[in-house]
Design a protein around this motif. Structure first.
Motif, PDB file in Angstrom:
ATOM      1  N   ALA A 506       0.816  -1.018   0.309  1.00 36.05           N
ATOM      2  CA  ALA A 506       0.009   0.038   0.088  1.00 36.05           C
ATOM      3  C   ALA A 506       0.917   1.287   0.094  1.00 36.05           C
ATOM      4  CB  ALA A 506      -1.060  -0.047   1.122  1.00 36.05           C
ATOM      5  N   GLU A 507       1.972   1.299   0.781  1.00 32.10           N
ATOM      6  CA  GLU A 507       2.527   2.520   1.015  1.00 32.10           C
ATOM      7  C   GLU A 507       3.660   2.611  -0.384  1.00 32.10           C
ATOM      8  OE1 GLU A 507       3.716   2.537   5.705  1.00 32.10           O
ATOM      9  OE2 GLU A 507       5.137   1.269   4.301  1.00 32.10           O
ATOM     10  N   ALA A 508       4.110   1.493  -0.996  1.00 35.84           N
ATOM     11  CA  ALA A 508       4.570   1.672  -2.368  1.00 35.84           C
ATOM     12  C   ALA A 508       3.688   2.176  -3.474  1.00 35.84           C
ATOM     13  CB  ALA A 508       5.046   0.284  -2.912  1.00 35.84           C
ATOM     14  N   ALA A 509       2.332   2.025  -3.405  1.00 37.88           N
ATOM     15  CA  ALA A 509       1.184   2.687  -4.089  1.00 37.88           C
ATOM     16  C   ALA A 509       1.089   3.986  -3.830  1.00 37.88           C
ATOM     17  CB  ALA A 509       0.060   1.529  -4.345  1.00 37.88           C
ATOM     18  N   GLY A 510       1.646   4.633  -2.777  1.00 42.01           N
ATOM     19  CA  GLY A 510       1.252   6.004  -2.641  1.00 42.01           C
ATOM     20  C   GLY A 510       0.385   6.353  -1.280  1.00 42.01           C
ATOM     21  N   PHE A 511       0.115   4.985  -0.692  1.00 42.38           N
ATOM     22  CA  PHE A 511      -0.873   5.387   0.562  1.00 42.38           C
ATOM     23  C   PHE A 511      -0.085   5.503   1.897  1.00 42.38           C
ATOM     24  CE2 PHE A 511      -3.710   2.974  -2.617  1.00 42.38           C
ATOM     25  CZ  PHE A 511      -4.562   3.793  -2.481  1.00 42.38           C
TER      26      PHE A 511
END
Length: 521
Positions: A506-511
């Motif tokens: 999720a963090e890698a997707a910008g979240f």
């Protein structure tokens, strides 16, 4: 109804209503396609198994020669053991004597190990005959009602099955207090065939006579009550005893109403009180106020749980969902020739304090960020723990097996345990069909528009959800028949790893992560 006066042939098709032990077999109540109810007898002989020191075994066999049993030497294996071992099988020809005989032997011959000795006889019958409550069946019978063969024509794993056309009589109380056990003046209210009537007798004898007349007139398959276990049936039976009037609660005239005393137990910091039970023979009694399953899943959910667990409907209504998942494990074990120990003997492996801190961490939690947040998304894993058990083959006998100790793929993330890669465990075999069936129900829910059908589907999938929910807890429960703490620790280790992977994706997707707890973020 007696068979020889009703039929000229010996094949019946219909539904199995009730099963319980009788003197020479299992009494089977059957509802046929023409709406007739039959009392049949299956000459079934339940068996238990013995092993132990030869001197104690010889003495026990000498005692058994004076009872109505058949004895033979067979080979079975214990859970987790590859090799079979010889055990003595004792088949009891009088099922009503089964429990008393086993208890007597356990008291007299403590050195012996007993197996399949405390499984409920109706459940054992279902396991051996591959039947289940309310199964659609074909039966071959003699004109005297003796079953020659019986087999199910549907499966507990069907999602579109035909529920028998059960006749239902509802019994409740009308009064000022919501709980009659707290006192008050009440009137008996009966609902049947879409009609409601309030019984207003002139005296107690008139009340019992009127109630008996309704039971005989409608002959319901199911009696659904409010406060039936704790108040209604005990009071009616007490009045009947005092006035010497026989209540027609049972269809089987030779049986009395089965009574189980109230009890209380400690669970998760609370004292839980159970009202006991008043169960019937040939007719089913369900108390809405003494049934967790009815409260959470409704009648359709209760039927669903009874079908897949093979726990009789009256017992499933009053027991825990943990008993249901245990029954499913017992059936798989019994069918695979695995011995079911009378008492669990497996102990927890020794751990140092450091190992205990490292392995027994539980689920992962990220404390929520305080504040007001908009455009928040949620990722929730469906049946995460049961899915982990099925996907990674986590079961008491597969954790830390001897065959896969050096296989790096078998390692559990971050802790010293590993799981077997060569044979599927008992717990995954039990959970996989549950997960698949619930997924089918949820798909049908998404594709269905009718409110009544959706209501039934939702009750059924909720019933399966509760079985899946308790499966993880029972994996680590000290008294669970097939529980083991190392398996419990392995599940939580996998869950922590999966939640971290989801967070990083999720963090890698910008979240930005706001909060995570066990199986959702």
């Amino acid at each position: 109804m007696t068979l020889k006066h009703a039929l000229s042939h010996t094949r019946l098709t219909g539904w199995l209503l009730d099963v319980y032990p009788d003197r020479t077999g299992m009494a089977v109540w059957f509802l046929d396609d023409e709406g007739r109810r039959f009392s049949l007898l299956d000459p079934y002989h339940p068996a238990f198994y013995l092993t132990g020191p030869q001197s104690a075994l010889t003495a026990a066999l000498r005692t058994l020669r004076h009872t109505h049993v058949t004895i033979r030497l067979v080979e079975r294996r214990e859970l987790g053991m590859r090799d079979v071992m010889p055990v003595t099988e004792v088949a009891v020809c009088e099922p009503l004597a089964f429990t008393a005989l086993v208890r007597s032997l356990i008291r007299r011959f403590e050195p012996l190990q007993f197996y399949q000795a405390d499984v409920s006889l109706p459940q054992l019958y279902f396991y051996d005959r591959q039947l289940f409550p309310l199964a659609r069946c074909e039966v071959e019978v003699t004109n005297e009602g003796i079953i020659q063969s019986i087999y199910a024509t549907d499966s507990p794993w069907d999602t579109e099955y035909e529920v028998p056309p059960l006749s239902i009589l509802e019994l409740s109380l009308e009064g000022a207090s919501p709980d009659p056990n707290h006192g008050g003046i009440f009137h008996l209210v009966v609902r049947v065939d879409g009609q409601e009537r309030r019984l207003e007798p002139t005296d107690h004898a008139d009340l019992l006579t009127s109630f008996n007349a309704l039971l005989r007139r409608y002959d319901p398959d199911v009696l659904i009550t409010d406060w039936g276990d704790s108040y209604l049936l005990p009071r009616l039976l007490m009045l009947a005893s005092q006035l010497r009037i026989r209540l027609a609660l049972n269809r089987d005239p030779l049986r009395s109403v089965e009574t189980r005393a109230p009890r209380s137990y400690f669970s998760y910091g609370r004292i839980i009180a159970s009202a006991g039970a008043r169960t019937l023979y040939g007719r089913l009694h369900i108390d809405r106020h003494n049934s967790f399953v009815m409260a959470e899943t409704g009648f359709a959910g209760l039927i669903e749980q009874a079908r897949v667990t093979k726990v009789p409907l009256q017992h499933m209504a009053r027991t825990t969902t943990g008993t249901g998942i245990t029954s499913m494990q017992l059936e798989n074990a019994h069918r695979d020739g695995i011995l079911i120990p009378y008492r669990k003997r497996q102990t927890e492996e020794f751990k140092s304090a450091l190992d205990l801190l490292h392995t027994d961490q539980g689920g992962l939690v990220f404390a929520p960020l305080s504040g007001y947040h908009e455009n928040v998304g949620e990722l929730d894993f469906a049946s995460m723990y049961p899915a982990i058990m099925a996907r990674f083959n986590i079961s008491p006998e597969t954790v830390n097996c001897a065959c896969c100790a050096h296989d790096p793929i078998a390692r559990v993330p971050d802790i010293k345990h590993h799981t077997c890669r060569q044979r599927e465990g008992l717990v995954p075999r039990t959970l996989r069909p549950l997960l698949n069936k619930r997924a089918q129900y949820k798909h049908q829910l998404a594709m269905t528009a009718g409110s009544t059908t959706r209501w039934v589907l939702d009750q059924r999938q909720t019933a399966l959800k509760w079985l899946l929910v308790v499966s993880f807890g029972y994996l680590g429960y000290k008294n669970a028949r097939f529980g083991r703490i190392e398996a419990h620790e392995s599940v939580t280790a996998y869950s922590r790893d999966i939640l971290l992977q989801a967070k990083e994706s999720a963090e890698a997707a910008g979240f930005r992560l706001l909060h995570a707890i066990v199986d959702s973020l």
